[in-house]
Structures are given as C-alpha cells and as structure tokens.
Design a protein around this motif. Structure first.
Motif, PDB file in Angstrom:
ATOM      1  N   LEU A  50      -6.580   0.868  -6.562  1.00 25.16           N
ATOM      2  CA  LEU A  50      -6.529   2.067  -5.732  1.00 25.16           C
ATOM      3  C   LEU A  50      -6.302   3.353  -6.518  1.00 25.16           C
ATOM      4  CD1 LEU A  50      -4.439   0.638  -2.742  1.00 25.16           C
ATOM      5  CD2 LEU A  50      -6.905   1.028  -2.840  1.00 25.16           C
ATOM      6  N   ASP A  51      -5.661   3.278  -7.661  1.00 27.45           N
ATOM      7  CA  ASP A  51      -5.415   4.498  -8.441  1.00 27.45           C
ATOM      8  C   ASP A  51      -6.726   5.230  -8.787  1.00 27.45           C
ATOM      9  OD1 ASP A  51      -2.758   4.101  -8.234  1.00 27.45           O
ATOM     10  OD2 ASP A  51      -2.365   3.645 -10.325  1.00 27.45           O
ATOM     11  N   PRO A  52      -7.767   4.517  -9.271  1.00 27.26           N
ATOM     12  CA  PRO A  52      -9.017   5.238  -9.579  1.00 27.26           C
ATOM     13  C   PRO A  52      -9.612   5.919  -8.350  1.00 27.26           C
ATOM     14  CG  PRO A  52      -8.998   3.073 -10.612  1.00 27.26           C
ATOM     15  CD  PRO A  52      -7.832   3.107  -9.688  1.00 27.26           C
ATOM     16  N   LEU A  53      -9.434   5.288  -7.155  1.00 26.78           N
ATOM     17  CA  LEU A  53      -9.966   5.895  -5.930  1.00 26.78           C
ATOM     18  C   LEU A  53      -9.258   7.212  -5.638  1.00 26.78           C
ATOM     19  CD1 LEU A  53     -11.774   5.716  -3.387  1.00 26.78           C
ATOM     20  CD2 LEU A  53      -9.918   4.416  -2.299  1.00 26.78           C
ATOM     21  N   LEU A  54      -7.937   7.205  -5.799  1.00 21.18           N
ATOM     22  CA  LEU A  54      -7.189   8.431  -5.520  1.00 21.18           C
ATOM     23  C   LEU A  54      -7.528   9.522  -6.533  1.00 21.18           C
ATOM     24  CD1 LEU A  54      -5.608   6.382  -3.734  1.00 21.18           C
ATOM     25  CD2 LEU A  54      -3.530   7.658  -4.301  1.00 21.18           C
ATOM     26  N   VAL A 107      13.465   8.243  -6.204  1.00 21.20           N
ATOM     27  CA  VAL A 107      12.982   6.969  -6.740  1.00 21.20           C
ATOM     28  C   VAL A 107      12.045   7.269  -7.902  1.00 21.20           C
ATOM     29  CG1 VAL A 107      11.768   4.825  -6.235  1.00 21.20           C
ATOM     30  CG2 VAL A 107      13.157   5.921  -4.457  1.00 21.20           C
ATOM     31  N   PRO A 108      12.349   6.793  -9.096  1.00 23.09           N
ATOM     32  CA  PRO A 108      11.506   7.105 -10.258  1.00 23.09           C
ATOM     33  C   PRO A 108      10.204   6.325 -10.234  1.00 23.09           C
ATOM     34  CG  PRO A 108      13.232   5.567 -10.895  1.00 23.09           C
ATOM     35  CD  PRO A 108      13.506   5.934  -9.464  1.00 23.09           C
ATOM     36  N   ASP A 109       9.273   6.804 -11.079  1.00 22.56           N
ATOM     37  CA  ASP A 109       8.021   6.062 -11.239  1.00 22.56           C
ATOM     38  C   ASP A 109       8.318   4.711 -11.868  1.00 22.56           C
ATOM     39  OD1 ASP A 109       6.846   8.251 -10.204  1.00 22.56           O
ATOM     40  OD2 ASP A 109       5.697   8.817 -11.986  1.00 22.56           O
ATOM     41  N   GLY A 110       7.408   3.765 -11.617  1.00 25.93           N
ATOM     42  CA  GLY A 110       7.576   2.416 -12.161  1.00 25.93           C
ATOM     43  C   GLY A 110       8.060   1.451 -11.091  1.00 25.93           C
ATOM     44  N   PRO A 122      14.529  -7.229   0.608  1.00 28.25           N
ATOM     45  CA  PRO A 122      14.278  -5.998  -0.141  1.00 28.25           C
ATOM     46  C   PRO A 122      12.793  -5.777  -0.405  1.00 28.25           C
ATOM     47  CG  PRO A 122      16.126  -7.188  -1.082  1.00 28.25           C
ATOM     48  CD  PRO A 122      15.522  -8.094  -0.073  1.00 28.25           C
ATOM     49  N   LEU A 123      12.424  -4.511  -0.545  1.00 28.57           N
ATOM     50  CA  LEU A 123      11.041  -4.128  -0.866  1.00 28.57           C
ATOM     51  C   LEU A 123      10.925  -3.926  -2.373  1.00 28.57           C
ATOM     52  CD1 LEU A 123      10.305  -1.502   1.929  1.00 28.57           C
ATOM     53  CD2 LEU A 123       9.513  -3.878   1.824  1.00 28.57           C
ATOM     54  N   ASN A 124       9.879  -4.514  -2.955  1.00 29.39           N
ATOM     55  CA  ASN A 124       9.551  -4.279  -4.354  1.00 29.39           C
ATOM     56  C   ASN A 124       8.444  -3.227  -4.392  1.00 29.39           C
ATOM     57  OD1 ASN A 124      10.711  -6.640  -6.398  1.00 29.39           O
ATOM     58  ND2 ASN A 124      10.680  -7.240  -4.246  1.00 29.39           N
ATOM     59  N   VAL A 125       8.673  -2.142  -5.079  1.00 27.13           N
ATOM     60  CA  VAL A 125       7.699  -1.043  -5.090  1.00 27.13           C
ATOM     61  C   VAL A 125       7.291  -0.719  -6.521  1.00 27.13           C
ATOM     62  CG1 VAL A 125       8.667  -0.085  -2.973  1.00 27.13           C
ATOM     63  CG2 VAL A 125       9.475   0.744  -5.175  1.00 27.13           C
ATOM     64  N   LEU A 126       6.068  -0.182  -6.621  1.00 27.59           N
ATOM     65  CA  LEU A 126       5.569   0.347  -7.884  1.00 27.59           C
ATOM     66  C   LEU A 126       5.009   1.737  -7.577  1.00 27.59           C
ATOM     67  CD1 LEU A 126       4.832   0.197 -10.864  1.00 27.59           C
ATOM     68  CD2 LEU A 126       2.718  -1.003 -10.214  1.00 27.59           C
ATOM     69  N   ILE A 127       5.534   2.756  -8.251  1.00 28.72           N
ATOM     70  CA  ILE A 127       5.150   4.158  -7.996  1.00 28.72           C
ATOM     71  C   ILE A 127       4.465   4.707  -9.237  1.00 28.72           C
ATOM     72  CG2 ILE A 127       5.991   6.458  -7.407  1.00 28.72           C
ATOM     73  CD1 ILE A 127       8.379   5.159  -6.062  1.00 28.72           C
ATOM     74  N   THR A 128       3.318   5.337  -9.004  1.00 27.33           N
ATOM     75  CA  THR A 128       2.624   6.050 -10.085  1.00 27.33           C
ATOM     76  C   THR A 128       2.346   7.481  -9.619  1.00 27.33           C
ATOM     77  OG1 THR A 128       0.461   5.300  -9.261  1.00 27.33           O
ATOM     78  CG2 THR A 128       1.512   3.965 -10.969  1.00 27.33           C
ATOM     79  N   THR A 129       2.252   8.372 -10.569  1.00 27.49           N
ATOM     80  CA  THR A 129       1.951   9.788 -10.259  1.00 27.49           C
ATOM     81  C   THR A 129       0.481  10.075 -10.592  1.00 27.49           C
ATOM     82  OG1 THR A 129       4.225  10.478 -10.670  1.00 27.49           O
ATOM     83  CG2 THR A 129       2.520  12.186 -10.772  1.00 27.49           C
ATOM     84  N   ILE A 130      -0.249  10.622  -9.631  1.00 30.34           N
ATOM     85  CA  ILE A 130      -1.655  10.992  -9.807  1.00 30.34           C
ATOM     86  C   ILE A 130      -1.706  12.509 -10.102  1.00 30.34           C
ATOM     87  CG2 ILE A 130      -3.960  10.980  -8.791  1.00 30.34           C
ATOM     88  CD1 ILE A 130      -2.713   8.206  -9.145  1.00 30.34           C
ATOM     89  N   PRO A 131      -2.212  12.884 -11.243  1.00 28.90           N
ATOM     90  CA  PRO A 131      -2.223  14.317 -11.580  1.00 28.90           C
ATOM     91  C   PRO A 131      -3.165  15.096 -10.641  1.00 28.90           C
ATOM     92  CG  PRO A 131      -3.477  13.084 -13.188  1.00 28.90           C
ATOM     93  CD  PRO A 131      -2.826  12.060 -12.306  1.00 28.90           C
ATOM     94  N   PRO A 132      -2.991  16.428 -10.491  1.00 24.64           N
ATOM     95  CA  PRO A 132      -3.864  17.237  -9.593  1.00 24.64           C
ATOM     96  C   PRO A 132      -5.295  17.307 -10.142  1.00 24.64           C
ATOM     97  CG  PRO A 132      -2.388  18.653 -10.857  1.00 24.64           C
ATOM     98  CD  PRO A 132      -1.948  17.251 -11.153  1.00 24.64           C
ATOM     99  N   ALA A 133      -6.218  17.439  -9.235  1.00 25.61           N
ATOM    100  CA  ALA A 133      -7.644  17.569  -9.605  1.00 25.61           C
ATOM    101  C   ALA A 133      -8.350  18.364  -8.509  1.00 25.61           C
ATOM    102  CB  ALA A 133      -8.279  16.202  -9.778  1.00 25.61           C
ATOM    103  N   GLY A 134      -9.111  19.393  -8.900  1.00 21.78           N
ATOM    104  CA  GLY A 134      -9.827  20.225  -7.925  1.00 21.78           C
ATOM    105  C   GLY A 134      -8.830  20.894  -7.010  1.00 21.78           C
ATOM    106  N   SER A 135      -9.116  20.780  -5.686  1.00 22.04           N
ATOM    107  CA  SER A 135      -8.219  21.376  -4.691  1.00 22.04           C
ATOM    108  C   SER A 135      -7.081  20.432  -4.303  1.00 22.04           C
ATOM    109  CB  SER A 135      -9.021  21.765  -3.451  1.00 22.04           C
ATOM    110  OG  SER A 135      -9.617  20.610  -2.873  1.00 22.04           O
ATOM    111  N   ARG A 136      -7.078  19.198  -4.833  1.00 22.42           N
ATOM    112  CA  ARG A 136      -6.035  18.203  -4.515  1.00 22.42           C
ATOM    113  C   ARG A 136      -4.826  18.432  -5.415  1.00 22.42           C
ATOM    114  NH1 ARG A 136      -4.780  14.002  -7.188  1.00 22.42           N
ATOM    115  NH2 ARG A 136      -6.762  13.863  -8.314  1.00 22.42           N
TER     116      ARG A 136
END
Length: 457
Positions: A50-54, A107-110, A122-136
């Motif tokens: 999903l990261d490449p899609l975002l 909540v930090p990335d990772g 408990p919920l296991n989560v993985l967080i990544t930051t998507i840098p800005p692009a265009g108007s997003r």
C-alpha cells in the motif's frame, strides 16, 4: 512412612513435572515469538503493497482511488486488519477516530503495540511516514493487526500443553510406581524369607541365588549375622553346660558333706574339718563366679583404664616371685629374655602373666625350664611363656583360649583348674587392644599375648 515404591513414583513424577515445565515454558516462549514475528511480517507485507499506492497519489482527484482501495480491503480482512491515514488535511485522512486512549502524534514510526481495547487483545501496528508530493501533504500510514486470533492460538497451545504435561506426569508417576514395585519384588521376597525363619533353628539362611547384586550383598551380610549368631548361640550353650558342670561338682560335694555331717554325730574337730572342706568348695565356686564376671565385663567392650608405662621385664620378675611355689613343686626354673615397654594396667598384666605361668607349671615336664620372652615389634609388645611338655594336638590350638576348654579328654584335674585361666588372658589382651597366640613345635609349647607398645617419643 510411605513405601519406597510411592516415594520413587513421587520422585519420578516431580522430575518429569520439572522437565516438562521447563520444556513447556521454552515452547510457549518460542511460539509466542513466532506469532509476534508473523504479525510483523503481515504488517510489513501490507505496507509494501500500500505504501507505493499512497506515494503515487499527488492530487485530490487521484486520492479518491486510495480511499476506494482501502475501503474495499476492509471487509475482506475483517476486524483484525485496520488502516488509518493521518494527515493535517482532513481530506487526506482515513480510518476514523484513533482507538480509545491512543494519540497518533505520540506513537512513533515503526512497530508498536497499542493497549488492548474492550473485548480484544492488544493491537500490533506499523507506522510509516509518506513524504508530501504535488498538492498532497505529508501522511502517516498506520496498519494495525488485532492480535486476538494469534493470542487464541497461543492460549489453545498453552492449554493443550498443560493438559498433556499433567497427563504425562501422572502417567510417568503411575508407571514409575509399577516399575518400582516390580523392581522391589526381590526385596519383598527377601523379606518374606526373613519372616519365614523359624525361631530356634540356628542353621537357617536366606537364599541368595536368584537375587540381584544390590540385594544379594544385603542378604549375604544378613546371612553373616545369622552365622555369627549361630556361633554365639553354640558358644553360649557350651558355656552354660560347662558352667553347670563346674558348679555341679562343688555343690554336690557341699551337699554330700553337709548331709553326712547332719546324719552322723561328730565331735567339734570333725565339724571343723567339714567346715574347712566346705570353705574350700565355696572358695572354688567364688573363684569361678569372679572369673566369669570378669570375662563378661571384658566381652561387652570394656577397655583398660588404669594405664601406665611399664617395663614388661620388671613386672614379670615380680610375677615370678608370686608364683614361685608352683615351680618349686616340679623343680622348674624360670628364665627371662628380652624386654619391652608398653602402656598397661599393672594389676591385669600380673594376672595374665600369672595365668600363663600357672598353665606352664601345670603342663611342663619335671625339672625343665620355663622361658618368658619379651620383645617389641611393629608397634606391639609381645610376651610369651614357653615350656617343654607333651605336644598339643593342632586341632586343639584354635580353641585353647575358649572358656572351660581343656585339651585333655577327661576332667580329672577339674578340682584344681576350672578352665578359665587362658580365657582371662585373652580378655586382658583384648581390653588392652591386643590379642593372644599359641604354638606347639618340637616339644615346646608357647602361650602368649601382645599389647600396644609404648611409643619411643
């Protein structure tokens, strides 16, 4: 007290329980780590898809396709897979409110584990930051997995492992009890044999032929006790018979003389002679009783207490003066050879030597020589009395120091010697931590004893 079989079964069970518990803890920890790794892999897989899609959506128009994609994935995954897109611009946000008590900004990335929600794990989560692009603008993409199915697997495994461990422990305990009972069967058979030993039959022994080595040693030791008991019993029977014989003669004499004195009128002088004869018999009986008491004290392990350093030669000279009248009767001479020093009770030493000299005077040839030899050797002080006389049958030598034993076939001299002299010599040697010896070679008979020699320091 519980039986050996029960104790062995308990020990087997406790040992197995300890081993199984350690293995169970290791296995549970290993499974838990494996499930945690699976959740991490699942989270990484979803991000990789999903990261490449975002990242590729840079405008509002294209962002709607992302929303459609995430919405389409939610029903298929069920409630165990959750997605959030966190953005300062509400248009680019997705997923609704954060779980109760969670602030995404903190909540930090990772990888992270969120507190359990009501009714789930408990919920296991993985967080990544998507840098800005265009108007997003910049985005934070959150993928969460509910660990409830994984924890249920872990719980089921733990429950089954516990049940198997308990069942295995009980089974091993039961098998251990059965094996112990089977292994201890020779002990029960040995016990049955021991209970079957009839009282009074001193010749009985335990059968050791079919016993295992561990039990055979015990049975052999028990048979040794029975053998020693048999010897002691026979010695006691012989001793009782000898005591009865020795006391019967003076008692018979006393009774006969007393009856005669009462039946026949006698003058004062005759009554005095009768009383004198009775006194001699009473003195003889007293001597026998005193000697028997001394031997009984020595037999129970009494040790000599009044010890002092003595010269065997000096003490032997004193003893020879005391018994000199016995040697004058047969024109015997006494020769002393050598010397030795030892720790001994003077009174007991004189008694032992006097008994040996009396024995030598009784059996020595007329006008012969009696020799007293003394020497120190190997930390022991040896004293022996040798006389020329009739050789002693070798079969009698081992028994000469037994109570009431006489080498002669008759008891013609029992009125003078009651057969305890040499036994007393052995008892005196034993209470000095020593022993006796006897030899009969080339017409010379040697009786002696040894005690511990005095140290030269």
């Amino acid at each position: 007290m519980s039986s050996i079989s029960t104790r062995l079964a308990l020990m087997f069970g406790l040992s197995v329980a300890l081993i199984v518990s350690v293995c169970a803890v290791v296995l549970q920890g290993s499974l838990k780590d494996s499930l945690q790794q699976q959740m991490h892999n699942e989270l990484e897989l979803r991000h990789s898809l999903l990261d490449p899609l975002l990242m590729s959506r840079e405008s509002r128009g294209s962002w709607l396709k992302v929303v459609d994609k995430l919405s389409a994935m939610a029903p298929d995954d069920g409630p165990d897979a959750l997605h959030w897109v966190i953005s300062d611009d509400p248009f680019y946000s997705y997923g609704g409110p954060a779980p109760f008590g969670v602030d995404w900004n903190r909540v930090p990335d990772g990888f992270s584990i969120l507190p359990p929600q009501k009714g789930c794990c408990p919920l296991n989560v993985l967080i990544t930051t998507i840098p800005p692009a265009g108007s997003r603008p910049a985005l934070r993409f959150v993928v969460a997995l509910d660990s409830t199915p994984y924890m249920k697997t872990l719980g089921d495994f733990t429950h089954n492992l516990t049940a198997i461990s308990i069942a295995g422990t009980l089974l091993v305990a039961l098998l251990g009890y059965g094996i112990a009972r089977l292994g201890l069967w020779p002990v029960r058979r040995l016990s049955s044999q021991a209970h079957g030993l009839a009282p009074g039959d001193t010749g009985q022994r335990l059968d050791t032929a079919r016993l295992p080595p561990e039990i055979r040693d015990l049975a052999v030791s028990f048979n040794g006790v029975l053998a020693r008991q048999e010897v002691a019993w026979r010695q006691l029977e012989s001793f009782n018979a000898d005591v009865a014989h020795e006391l019967r003669t003076p008692l018979t004499n006393l009774m006969g003389q007393t009856q005669m004195g009462l039946a026949v009128g006698q003058d004062v002088q005759e009554f005095k002679e009768l009383l004198q004869s009775n006194m001699e018999e009473l003195e003889r009986m007293t001597s026998i009783v005193n000697d028997m008491l001394f031997l009984s004290h020595a037999q129970v392990g009494r040790m000599a207490m009044d010890l002092s350093e003595i010269s065997l030669r000096e003490e032997a000279q004193k003893t020879t003066e005391y018994v000199e009248p016995l040697f004058v009767e047969k024109d015997l001479t006494i020769t002393l050879q050598g010397d030795a020093r030892a720790l001994a009770d003077r009174r007991l030493f004189h008694r032992a030597l006097a008994n040996l000299l009396e024995n030598a005077a009784c059996h020595a040839d007329v006008r012969s020589e009696v020799t007293i030899d003394m020497e120190s050797r190997d930390g022991k002080a040896y004293l022996s009395v040798s006389n020329v006389g009739q050789p002693i049958d070798p079969q009698h030598l081992p028994r000469l120091f037994e109570r009431f034993f006489r080498a002669e076939s008759s008891r013609s001299q029992s009125d003078r010697h009651h057969g305890l002299g040499l036994s007393i010599v052995k008892a005196i040697a034993v209470i000095h931590q020593g022993d006796v010896f006897v030899r009969s070679e080339d017409g010379v008979n040697t009786f002696g004893f040894w005690i511990l020699a005095q140290s030269s320091t």
